[in-house]
Every structure is written in C-alpha cells, then in structure tokens.
Design a protein around this motif. Structure first.
Motif, PDB file in Angstrom:
ATOM      1  N   PRO A   1      52.307  -8.759  94.615  1.00  0.00           N
ATOM      2  CA  PRO A   1      52.846  -7.928  95.657  1.00  0.00           C
ATOM      3  C   PRO A   1      52.840  -6.207  95.622  1.00  0.00           C
ATOM      4  N   LEU A   2      53.364  -5.972  94.496  1.00  0.00           N
ATOM      5  CA  LEU A   2      53.841  -4.481  95.105  1.00  0.00           C
ATOM      6  C   LEU A   2      52.059  -3.828  94.438  1.00  0.00           C
ATOM      7  N   ASN A   3      51.010  -3.869  93.964  1.00  0.00           N
ATOM      8  CA  ASN A   3      50.280  -3.199  94.280  1.00  0.00           C
ATOM      9  C   ASN A   3      49.504  -3.744  95.468  1.00  0.00           C
ATOM     10  N   ILE A   4      49.157  -5.119  96.114  1.00  0.00           N
ATOM     11  CA  ILE A   4      48.985  -4.685  97.212  1.00  0.00           C
ATOM     12  C   ILE A   4      49.294  -3.476  98.339  1.00  0.00           C
ATOM     13  N   GLN A   5      50.860  -3.667  98.680  1.00  0.00           N
ATOM     14  CA  GLN A   5      51.723  -2.300  99.265  1.00  0.00           C
ATOM     15  C   GLN A   5      50.988  -1.059  98.501  1.00  0.00           C
ATOM     16  N   ILE A   6      50.958  -0.779  97.459  1.00  0.00           N
ATOM     17  CA  ILE A   6      50.288   0.412  97.489  1.00  0.00           C
ATOM     18  C   ILE A   6      49.437   0.309  97.718  1.00  0.00           C
ATOM     19  N   ASN A   7      48.232  -0.534  97.903  1.00  0.00           N
ATOM     20  CA  ASN A   7      46.812  -0.273  98.317  1.00  0.00           C
ATOM     21  C   ASN A   7      46.849  -0.144  99.861  1.00  0.00           C
ATOM     22  N   MET A   8      47.303  -1.237 100.159  1.00  0.00           N
ATOM     23  CA  MET A   8      47.604  -1.016 102.360  1.00  0.00           C
ATOM     24  C   MET A   8      48.432  -0.051 102.819  1.00  0.00           C
ATOM     25  N   LYS A   9      49.302   0.764 101.823  1.00  0.00           N
ATOM     26  CA  LYS A   9      50.062   1.915 102.700  1.00  0.00           C
ATOM     27  C   LYS A   9      48.827   2.801 103.085  1.00  0.00           C
ATOM     28  N   LYS A  10      48.692   3.746 104.754  1.00  0.00           N
ATOM     29  CA  LYS A  10      48.239   4.733 104.827  1.00  0.00           C
ATOM     30  C   LYS A  10      49.507   6.072 103.794  1.00  0.00           C
ATOM     31  N   ALA A  11      50.481   5.664 103.701  1.00  0.00           N
ATOM     32  CA  ALA A  11      51.286   7.127 103.258  1.00  0.00           C
ATOM     33  C   ALA A  11      51.185   7.191 102.235  1.00  0.00           C
ATOM     34  N   VAL A  12      50.576   6.162 100.964  1.00  0.00           N
ATOM     35  CA  VAL A  12      50.524   6.316 100.069  1.00  0.00           C
ATOM     36  C   VAL A  12      48.903   7.295  99.443  1.00  0.00           C
ATOM     37  N   SER A  13      49.434   8.258  98.713  1.00  0.00           N
ATOM     38  CA  SER A  13      48.177   9.045  98.314  1.00  0.00           C
ATOM     39  C   SER A  13      47.193   8.168  97.670  1.00  0.00           C
ATOM     40  N   ASN A  14      46.103   8.757  97.478  1.00  0.00           N
ATOM     41  CA  ASN A  14      45.317   8.786  96.914  1.00  0.00           C
ATOM     42  C   ASN A  14      45.852   8.704  95.594  1.00  0.00           C
ATOM     43  N   LYS A  15      45.748   9.488  94.816  1.00  0.00           N
ATOM     44  CA  LYS A  15      46.816   9.675  93.667  1.00  0.00           C
ATOM     45  C   LYS A  15      47.124   8.930  92.805  1.00  0.00           C
ATOM     46  N   ASP A  16      48.271   8.554  94.143  1.00  0.00           N
ATOM     47  CA  ASP A  16      49.395   7.736  93.505  1.00  0.00           C
ATOM     48  C   ASP A  16      48.663   6.437  93.647  1.00  0.00           C
ATOM     49  N   LYS A  17      47.705   5.819  94.350  1.00  0.00           N
ATOM     50  CA  LYS A  17      47.190   4.179  94.037  1.00  0.00           C
ATOM     51  C   LYS A  17      46.401   4.758  93.304  1.00  0.00           C
ATOM     52  N   SER A  18      45.526   5.302  92.168  1.00  0.00           N
ATOM     53  CA  SER A  18      44.568   5.478  91.524  1.00  0.00           C
ATOM     54  C   SER A  18      45.577   4.904  90.115  1.00  0.00           C
ATOM     55  N   LEU A  19      46.065   6.025  90.100  1.00  0.00           N
ATOM     56  CA  LEU A  19      47.827   5.828  89.338  1.00  0.00           C
ATOM     57  C   LEU A  19      48.378   4.194  88.452  1.00  0.00           C
ATOM     58  N   PHE A  20      48.526   3.874  89.990  1.00  0.00           N
ATOM     59  CA  PHE A  20      48.928   2.299  89.770  1.00  0.00           C
ATOM     60  C   PHE A  20      47.736   1.462  89.107  1.00  0.00           C
ATOM     61  N   SER A  21      46.671   2.335  89.880  1.00  0.00           N
ATOM     62  CA  SER A  21      45.997   0.690  89.754  1.00  0.00           C
ATOM     63  C   SER A  21      44.813   0.749  88.144  1.00  0.00           C
ATOM     64  N   SER A  22      44.912   2.200  87.543  1.00  0.00           N
ATOM     65  CA  SER A  22      44.453   2.088  86.630  1.00  0.00           C
ATOM     66  C   SER A  22      46.103   1.417  85.558  1.00  0.00           C
ATOM     67  N   PHE A  23      46.896   2.001  86.134  1.00  0.00           N
ATOM     68  CA  PHE A  23      47.840   0.898  85.167  1.00  0.00           C
ATOM     69  C   PHE A  23      47.954  -0.493  85.085  1.00  0.00           C
ATOM     70  N   TYR A  24      47.934  -1.028  86.769  1.00  0.00           N
ATOM     71  CA  TYR A  24      48.202  -1.936  86.777  1.00  0.00           C
ATOM     72  C   TYR A  24      46.385  -3.448  85.603  1.00  0.00           C
ATOM     73  N   LYS A  25      45.414  -2.321  85.880  1.00  0.00           N
ATOM     74  CA  LYS A  25      44.491  -3.238  84.921  1.00  0.00           C
ATOM     75  C   LYS A  25      45.050  -3.075  83.790  1.00  0.00           C
ATOM     76  N   THR A  26      45.878  -2.682  83.219  1.00  0.00           N
ATOM     77  CA  THR A  26      46.107  -2.987  81.733  1.00  0.00           C
ATOM     78  C   THR A  26      46.730  -4.113  81.087  1.00  0.00           C
ATOM     79  N   LEU A  27      48.082  -4.862  82.844  1.00  0.00           N
ATOM     80  CA  LEU A  27      48.709  -6.047  82.014  1.00  0.00           C
ATOM     81  C   LEU A  27      48.017  -7.630  82.410  1.00  0.00           C
TER      82      LEU A  27
END
Length: 313
Positions: A286-312
């Motif tokens: 759910p947090l991953n969806i929220q981060i990627n869907m929110k326009k206010a979240v920067s592309n850098k933040d989206k990229s960092l969390f996406s990279s971390f999320y893939k390691t789980l």
C-alpha cells in the motif's frame, strides 16, 4: 517469588501454601498491641494477590514482607501497613532485607544461568540462523530509518505510522458526481447540473491498505538493538564473570539483566516474527502504491523507495 532469611543467606519458597502452613503464621492478625521482632521474609510478583495480614486492612497485593512479632506470631504485610503499624523500625528492617534478598536473588540467577549458559547460546544461535537471517532483517529496518535509503516521503510516512501505531495508508481519489451532489445537499447547497459538470473535481481520502507492525522501527522494538544489548552483551558478560568473585554492585547490575534473559528471549522472538511480516513486499505494497501515485512526491523519492522495495521478499 518468596525469600525467607536463613542464617546469613536466604531460602527460596516456591509456594505460598508453604508459608500458610508455618506453625506460627497467622493470615489475619490484629497488630494494635503487637511489637515488631523482625522482618524475616520478602515476596514479590506472586501469581495471585495475597490479602494483607493486618486485620484492619486485608487489601490484596502481590508484593510485601513477612514479619514476626515479639509474641512470636508471623504474618504478611504490605509496605504502607508495615510502616503504619511498626514505624521507622519496620522501614529500616524491610529496606535492609529487600536489598539482601535482591542480592541473593541475582547472585542465584547468575549461578543458575552460568550453569545453563550453553542453552542460552543455543537459543541465540537459533535466532542468528533463522530465515530470513536476523542480521539481514535488522539491516533492512535500519535502512527504513534512513531517508537517504528509502526517500524522504516513505521515511516520513513510516515514522508517523511507528509513532502513532496507525499503519493505514491513504490516497486521495476523485469523488463521483453522486458523492459530490450528496455532499452539496447535506451542506444545504443548491445542485446545478451545469455548474457541477464544469466545476473542479473534488477529492476524498481513501484507505488503500494497512502496513502491519510499523512499531518495529521504534527503539523499544528494534530487534538489532535488543539482540545486541539484551542478549549478546549479557551472555558475553555472563560467560566471563565468576559470580562469587565479582563486586556486589556488579552482581546487582548483571544479575538483574541475567534474571530477565528468558523474558528478553521471548520478547525478541515475538518481535522477530512481527518484523518478518513488516519487512515484506506484501506488507509495504500500500505504501509503495501511495508513493508512486502521489504527484507531490519527487521522482528521486519514488526511485529510492522503488529500489529498496525490490530488495524485499
């Protein structure tokens, strides 16, 4: 746990029934005309509350003292009632006995744990050899505390969840025409179809999922911190010490931590199971969806969390 003075040491009594069976013990005693002879025992953390032996009290408690009067009668009494009945003499005797009983308790705990230290090391090894490994899981939790690793947006969201204990994840969604019209009616506004269709869309916050066990990020539940502080360091000190040769201060300090070893193992085992759920793709989805869907979240933040999320897992 019940301790009774015996010469210069203490005898541990495991059952309150053994106290009640003592020849001179009175479960209820009028202390009005009684003088204190000695405080000869101490009990703490009993499974059931014991009524105070003072006839005018009888309040239940799990911690108190065993006293003997000059007439030879024995009873149990709480700290306040003991002070009220016998004054400063009781205070001093009780304080001295409690200190000596604690010393005996922790010295005994050290000696028993020293004898069974191999069992504790087996429990430690079992945690270290778990799947996923405890060290790996601990590092992932450390990463989740670092905005440079998971991005500022995800870090702030997780920090809020951990602090509040609320893992619900919200996402703004456009209200349907029917929802907007119903809201207008409820707020006593006139509904104009033409103006409604041309007006800006309104949004509502909707819960899209729940992140379980976000408190795993708090220091009180941090498995790395607990494992290092309450298990590894305590076992290392226990392994090196000679209980009969260390100072009284060291016995009290280390003995208390050793006394709690079993409880700390149970606690970390419980937190480890919850952390295994916390650090998974499914839980953080759910947090991953929220981060990627929110326009206010920067592309850098989206990229960092996406990279971390893939390691789980």
């Amino acid at each position: 746990m019940i301790f009774i003075k015996k010469d210069k040491s203490f005898e541990r009594v495991d059952n309150w029934e053994d106290i009640k069976a003592r020849q001179n013990f009175r479960p209820k005693l009028d202390l009005k005309n009684q003088q204190l002879s000695d405080v000869f025992g101490y009990y703490d953390d009993l499974p059931d509350e014991i009524p105070c032996g003072k006839a005018s009290c009888r309040a239940g408690h799990k911690k108190g003292f065993l006293v003997i009067t000059e007439d030879g009668f024995e009873t149990n009494i709480g700290h306040i009632c003991g002070t009220n009945a016998f004054g400063v003499e009781f205070e001093e005797l009780a304080r001295d006995l409690e200190h000596k009983a604690d010393f005996h308790r922790y010295l005994t705990a050290l000696k028993e744990a020293k004898t069974n230290i191999f069992r504790f090391y087996q429990m430690k090894a079992k945690l270290e050899a778990s799947s996923p490994p405890l060290v790996w899981l601990a590092h992932k939790i450390l990463d989740m505390k670092d905005p440079k690793v998971i991005g500022r947006a995800a870090h702030q969201s997780l920090k809020r969840m951990a602090g509040s204990g609320d893992g619900r994840v919200h996402l703004a969604k456009i209200k349907t025409k029917e929802e907007t019209e119903l809201l207008d009616v409820m707020s006593q506004k006139s509904v104009d179809n033409e103006s409604s269709t041309s007006s800006k869309p309104s949004f509502k916050d909707e819960v899209i999922g729940v992140v379980r066990f976000p408190e795993s990020l708090l220091n009180d539940y941090d498995i790395a911190l607990i494992f290092e502080r309450d298990i590894i360091l305590v076992l290392d000190e226990l392994n090196k010490c000679n209980p009969d040769k260390i100072s009284e201060k060291k016995v009290m300090q280390l003995g208390l931590r050793v006394f709690r070893l079993g409880e700390r193992f149970k606690f970390i085992e419980d937190r480890f199971e919850k952390a295994k759920i916390f650090v998974t793709k499914e839980n953080l989805k759910p947090l991953n969806i929220q981060i990627n869907m929110k326009k206010a979240v920067s592309n850098k933040d989206k990229s960092l969390f996406s990279s971390f999320y893939k390691t789980l897992p």
